[in-house]
Motif scaffolding. Structure first.
Motif, PDB file in Angstrom:
ATOM      1  N   LYS A  48       0.834  -1.201   0.000  1.00 37.58           N
ATOM      2  CA  LYS A  48       0.000   0.000   0.000  1.00 37.58           C
ATOM      3  C   LYS A  48       0.874   1.259   0.000  1.00 37.58           C
ATOM      4  O   LYS A  48       0.611   2.201  -0.751  1.00 37.58           O
ATOM      5  CB  LYS A  48      -0.920  -0.013   1.222  1.00 37.58           C
ATOM      6  N   ILE A  49       1.928   1.268   0.809  1.00 36.75           N
ATOM      7  CA  ILE A  49       2.830   2.425   0.857  1.00 36.75           C
ATOM      8  C   ILE A  49       3.511   2.629  -0.496  1.00 36.75           C
ATOM      9  O   ILE A  49       3.530   3.739  -1.040  1.00 36.75           O
ATOM     10  CB  ILE A  49       3.884   2.237   1.974  1.00 36.75           C
ATOM     11  N   VAL A  50       4.044   1.543  -1.066  1.00 35.24           N
ATOM     12  CA  VAL A  50       4.744   1.634  -2.348  1.00 35.24           C
ATOM     13  C   VAL A  50       3.783   2.079  -3.453  1.00 35.24           C
ATOM     14  O   VAL A  50       4.121   2.928  -4.295  1.00 35.24           O
ATOM     15  CB  VAL A  50       5.414   0.287  -2.698  1.00 35.24           C
ATOM     16  N   SER A  51       2.575   1.526  -3.462  1.00 39.60           N
ATOM     17  CA  SER A  51       1.632   1.866  -4.534  1.00 39.60           C
ATOM     18  C   SER A  51       1.161   3.308  -4.438  1.00 39.60           C
ATOM     19  O   SER A  51       1.045   3.990  -5.459  1.00 39.60           O
ATOM     20  CB  SER A  51       0.447   0.903  -4.526  1.00 39.60           C
ATOM     21  N   ILE A  52       0.901   3.795  -3.229  1.00 36.93           N
ATOM     22  CA  ILE A  52       0.463   5.188  -3.088  1.00 36.93           C
ATOM     23  C   ILE A  52       1.587   6.132  -3.499  1.00 36.93           C
ATOM     24  O   ILE A  52       1.353   7.111  -4.225  1.00 36.93           O
ATOM     25  CB  ILE A  52      -0.032   5.461  -1.655  1.00 36.93           C
ATOM     26  N   CYS A  53       2.810   5.849  -3.056  1.00 37.28           N
ATOM     27  CA  CYS A  53       3.952   6.676  -3.484  1.00 37.28           C
ATOM     28  C   CYS A  53       4.134   6.608  -5.001  1.00 37.28           C
ATOM     29  O   CYS A  53       4.415   7.619  -5.646  1.00 37.28           O
ATOM     30  CB  CYS A  53       5.225   6.228  -2.779  1.00 37.28           C
ATOM     31  N   GLY A  54       3.962   5.424  -5.582  1.00 35.09           N
ATOM     32  CA  GLY A  54       4.098   5.268  -7.026  1.00 35.09           C
ATOM     33  C   GLY A  54       3.028   6.015  -7.792  1.00 35.09           C
ATOM     34  O   GLY A  54       3.305   6.628  -8.837  1.00 35.09           O
ATOM     35  N   ILE A  55       1.797   5.995  -7.288  1.00 36.14           N
ATOM     36  CA  ILE A  55       0.709   6.727  -7.950  1.00 36.14           C
ATOM     37  C   ILE A  55       0.977   8.230  -7.889  1.00 36.14           C
ATOM     38  O   ILE A  55       0.784   8.954  -8.877  1.00 36.14           O
ATOM     39  CB  ILE A  55      -0.649   6.347  -7.333  1.00 36.14           C
ATOM     40  N   ILE A  56       1.448   8.704  -6.739  1.00 33.29           N
ATOM     41  CA  ILE A  56       1.778  10.130  -6.616  1.00 33.29           C
ATOM     42  C   ILE A  56       2.920  10.489  -7.563  1.00 33.29           C
ATOM     43  O   ILE A  56       2.872  11.512  -8.263  1.00 33.29           O
ATOM     44  CB  ILE A  56       2.136  10.475  -5.155  1.00 33.29           C
ATOM     45  N   MET A  57       3.957   9.646  -7.617  1.00 31.24           N
ATOM     46  CA  MET A  57       5.084   9.898  -8.504  1.00 31.24           C
ATOM     47  C   MET A  57       4.633   9.901  -9.970  1.00 31.24           C
ATOM     48  O   MET A  57       5.041  10.766 -10.753  1.00 31.24           O
ATOM     49  CB  MET A  57       6.170   8.851  -8.293  1.00 31.24           C
ATOM     50  N   GLY A  58       3.794   8.947 -10.348  1.00 29.03           N
ATOM     51  CA  GLY A  58       3.285   8.909 -11.715  1.00 29.03           C
ATOM     52  C   GLY A  58       2.457  10.143 -12.035  1.00 29.03           C
ATOM     53  O   GLY A  58       2.562  10.710 -13.131  1.00 29.03           O
ATOM     54  N   GLY A  59       1.641  10.577 -11.078  1.00 29.44           N
ATOM     55  CA  GLY A  59       0.846  11.791 -11.274  1.00 29.44           C
ATOM     56  C   GLY A  59       1.726  13.016 -11.445  1.00 29.44           C
ATOM     57  O   GLY A  59       1.426  13.903 -12.263  1.00 29.44           O
ATOM     58  N   MET A  60       2.819  13.066 -10.685  1.00 29.98           N
ATOM     59  CA  MET A  60       3.741  14.191 -10.824  1.00 29.98           C
ATOM     60  C   MET A  60       4.430  14.169 -12.185  1.00 29.98           C
ATOM     61  O   MET A  60       4.662  15.230 -12.786  1.00 29.98           O
ATOM     62  CB  MET A  60       4.768  14.176  -9.692  1.00 29.98           C
ATOM     63  N   LEU A  61       4.751  12.982 -12.700  1.00 28.32           N
ATOM     64  CA  LEU A  61       5.346  12.899 -14.033  1.00 28.32           C
ATOM     65  C   LEU A  61       4.372  13.364 -15.103  1.00 28.32           C
ATOM     66  O   LEU A  61       4.758  14.071 -16.042  1.00 28.32           O
ATOM     67  CB  LEU A  61       5.802  11.470 -14.330  1.00 28.32           C
ATOM     68  N   VAL A  62       3.114  12.955 -14.986  1.00 27.10           N
ATOM     69  CA  VAL A  62       2.099  13.399 -15.954  1.00 27.10           C
ATOM     70  C   VAL A  62       1.955  14.916 -15.878  1.00 27.10           C
ATOM     71  O   VAL A  62       1.925  15.604 -16.913  1.00 27.10           O
ATOM     72  CB  VAL A  62       0.744  12.692 -15.698  1.00 27.10           C
ATOM     73  N   LEU A  63       1.886  15.456 -14.664  1.00 31.28           N
ATOM     74  CA  LEU A  63       1.786  16.904 -14.493  1.00 31.28           C
ATOM     75  C   LEU A  63       3.000  17.612 -15.076  1.00 31.28           C
ATOM     76  O   LEU A  63       2.871  18.613 -15.776  1.00 31.28           O
ATOM     77  CB  LEU A  63       1.633  17.238 -13.003  1.00 31.28           C
ATOM     78  N   LEU A  64       4.182  17.067 -14.823  1.00 32.98           N
ATOM     79  CA  LEU A  64       5.399  17.640 -15.377  1.00 32.98           C
ATOM     80  C   LEU A  64       5.387  17.587 -16.904  1.00 32.98           C
ATOM     81  O   LEU A  64       5.900  18.488 -17.571  1.00 32.98           O
ATOM     82  CB  LEU A  64       6.630  16.917 -14.826  1.00 32.98           C
ATOM     83  N   GLY A  65       4.778  16.531 -17.465  1.00 29.83           N
ATOM     84  CA  GLY A  65       4.658  16.440 -18.910  1.00 29.83           C
ATOM     85  C   GLY A  65       3.851  17.582 -19.502  1.00 29.83           C
ATOM     86  O   GLY A  65       4.133  18.046 -20.606  1.00 29.83           O
ATOM     87  N   PHE A  66       2.851  18.050 -18.756  1.00 30.63           N
ATOM     88  CA  PHE A  66       2.050  19.174 -19.238  1.00 30.63           C
ATOM     89  C   PHE A  66       2.721  20.517 -18.958  1.00 30.63           C
ATOM     90  O   PHE A  66       2.519  21.480 -19.686  1.00 30.63           O
ATOM     91  CB  PHE A  66       0.650  19.147 -18.620  1.00 30.63           C
ATOM     92  N   ILE A  67       3.540  20.584 -17.909  1.00 30.96           N
ATOM     93  CA  ILE A  67       4.229  21.832 -17.561  1.00 30.96           C
ATOM     94  C   ILE A  67       5.539  21.979 -18.344  1.00 30.96           C
ATOM     95  O   ILE A  67       6.014  23.089 -18.578  1.00 30.96           O
ATOM     96  CB  ILE A  67       4.499  21.874 -16.040  1.00 30.96           C
ATOM     97  N   PHE A  68       6.102  20.865 -18.781  1.00 29.87           N
ATOM     98  CA  PHE A  68       7.391  20.805 -19.473  1.00 29.87           C
ATOM     99  C   PHE A  68       7.524  21.823 -20.615  1.00 29.87           C
ATOM    100  O   PHE A  68       8.526  22.536 -20.680  1.00 29.87           O
ATOM    101  CB  PHE A  68       7.600  19.372 -19.970  1.00 29.87           C
ATOM    102  N   PRO A  69       6.554  21.945 -21.513  1.00 27.66           N
ATOM    103  CA  PRO A  69       6.709  22.915 -22.614  1.00 27.66           C
ATOM    104  C   PRO A  69       6.854  24.349 -22.132  1.00 27.66           C
ATOM    105  O   PRO A  69       7.685  25.099 -22.644  1.00 27.66           O
ATOM    106  CB  PRO A  69       5.427  22.739 -23.431  1.00 27.66           C
ATOM    107  N   ALA A  70       6.080  24.739 -21.137  1.00 30.90           N
ATOM    108  CA  ALA A  70       6.158  26.117 -20.642  1.00 30.90           C
ATOM    109  C   ALA A  70       7.513  26.392 -20.000  1.00 30.90           C
ATOM    110  O   ALA A  70       8.078  27.479 -20.165  1.00 30.90           O
ATOM    111  CB  ALA A  70       5.039  26.372 -19.637  1.00 30.90           C
ATOM    112  N   ILE A  71       8.050  25.407 -19.271  1.00 33.32           N
ATOM    113  CA  ILE A  71       9.356  25.579 -18.621  1.00 33.32           C
ATOM    114  C   ILE A  71      10.442  25.800 -19.684  1.00 33.32           C
ATOM    115  O   ILE A  71      11.271  26.710 -19.566  1.00 33.32           O
ATOM    116  CB  ILE A  71       9.693  24.358 -17.743  1.00 33.32           C
ATOM    117  N   LEU A  72      10.437  24.979 -20.722  1.00 30.33           N
ATOM    118  CA  LEU A  72      11.461  25.115 -21.758  1.00 30.33           C
ATOM    119  C   LEU A  72      11.321  26.408 -22.553  1.00 30.33           C
ATOM    120  O   LEU A  72      12.320  27.056 -22.877  1.00 30.33           O
ATOM    121  CB  LEU A  72      11.427  23.914 -22.697  1.00 30.33           C
ATOM    122  N   LYS A  73      10.102  26.792 -22.874  1.00 32.55           N
ATOM    123  CA  LYS A  73       9.907  28.034 -23.635  1.00 32.55           C
ATOM    124  C   LYS A  73      10.385  29.236 -22.831  1.00 32.55           C
ATOM    125  O   LYS A  73      11.016  30.139 -23.369  1.00 32.55           O
ATOM    126  CB  LYS A  73       8.444  28.182 -24.026  1.00 32.55           C
TER     127      LYS A  73
END
Length: 155
Positions: free
Chosen positions: A29-54
């Motif tokens: 449960k601990i590993v899966s919750i941390c993994g879901i949060i980490m995956g969500g942060m990667l998805v969020l970073l994927g959407f923020i990534f273009p603005a950061i680079l520009k």
């Protein structure tokens, strides 16, 4: 003389095994919750990534002409980076949902002594390992193809 034998279908869970399974579900449960949060942060970073680079290119001190010629290549890189972050984040989330499924159903099975829930929990664990096994095999194949491609172009 009485024969003492047990088939695979007559296994029972003793106190030691139940304690070990309970401990594994807590960590799952601990590993899966941390993994879901980490995956969500990667998805969020994927959407923020273009603005950061520009923004980093705009503030880099390049002239407008240099920035305009750089924009085409940068757009391709940004698009690929965005897609990769979102794909990897989605894979991490999906894999960890299987692990969370195992943890929740197996915990419930141990609390209620429910064989059906235990079976469902073990199926979640099987799905978790199957999913990551397939992802790793595909990743390994892509790496082999990449190395072969590099070797064929340099030789």
């Amino acid at each position: 003389m009485e024969q003492n034998h047990s088939s695979l279908f007559e296994l029972s869970i003793d106190a030691t095994t139940a304690s070990t399974i309970k401990n594994s579900t807590q960590w799952a449960k601990i590993v899966s919750i941390c993994g879901i949060i980490m995956g969500g942060m990667l998805v969020l970073l994927g959407f923020i990534f273009p603005a950061i680079l520009k923004n980093s290119v705009r503030s880099s001190g390049m002239s407008r002409y240099e920035r305009d010629s750089f924009d085409g290549a940068m757009a391709t890189g940004i698009g690929m980076g965005m897609v990769m972050y979102i794909i990897f984040g989605g894979l991490i989330i999906l894999g960890n949902v299987f692990l969370l499924n195992y943890a929740n159903k197996t915990t419930r099975a141990l609390q209620t002594n429910d064989q059906v829930a235990l079976n469902a929990g073990m199926a979640g664990l099987r799905n978790y390992f199957t999913f990551w096994g397939i992802v790793m095999i595909l990743w390994l194949l892509l790496m082999i193809i990449g190395v072969l491609g590099i070797l064929t172009t340099t030789l």
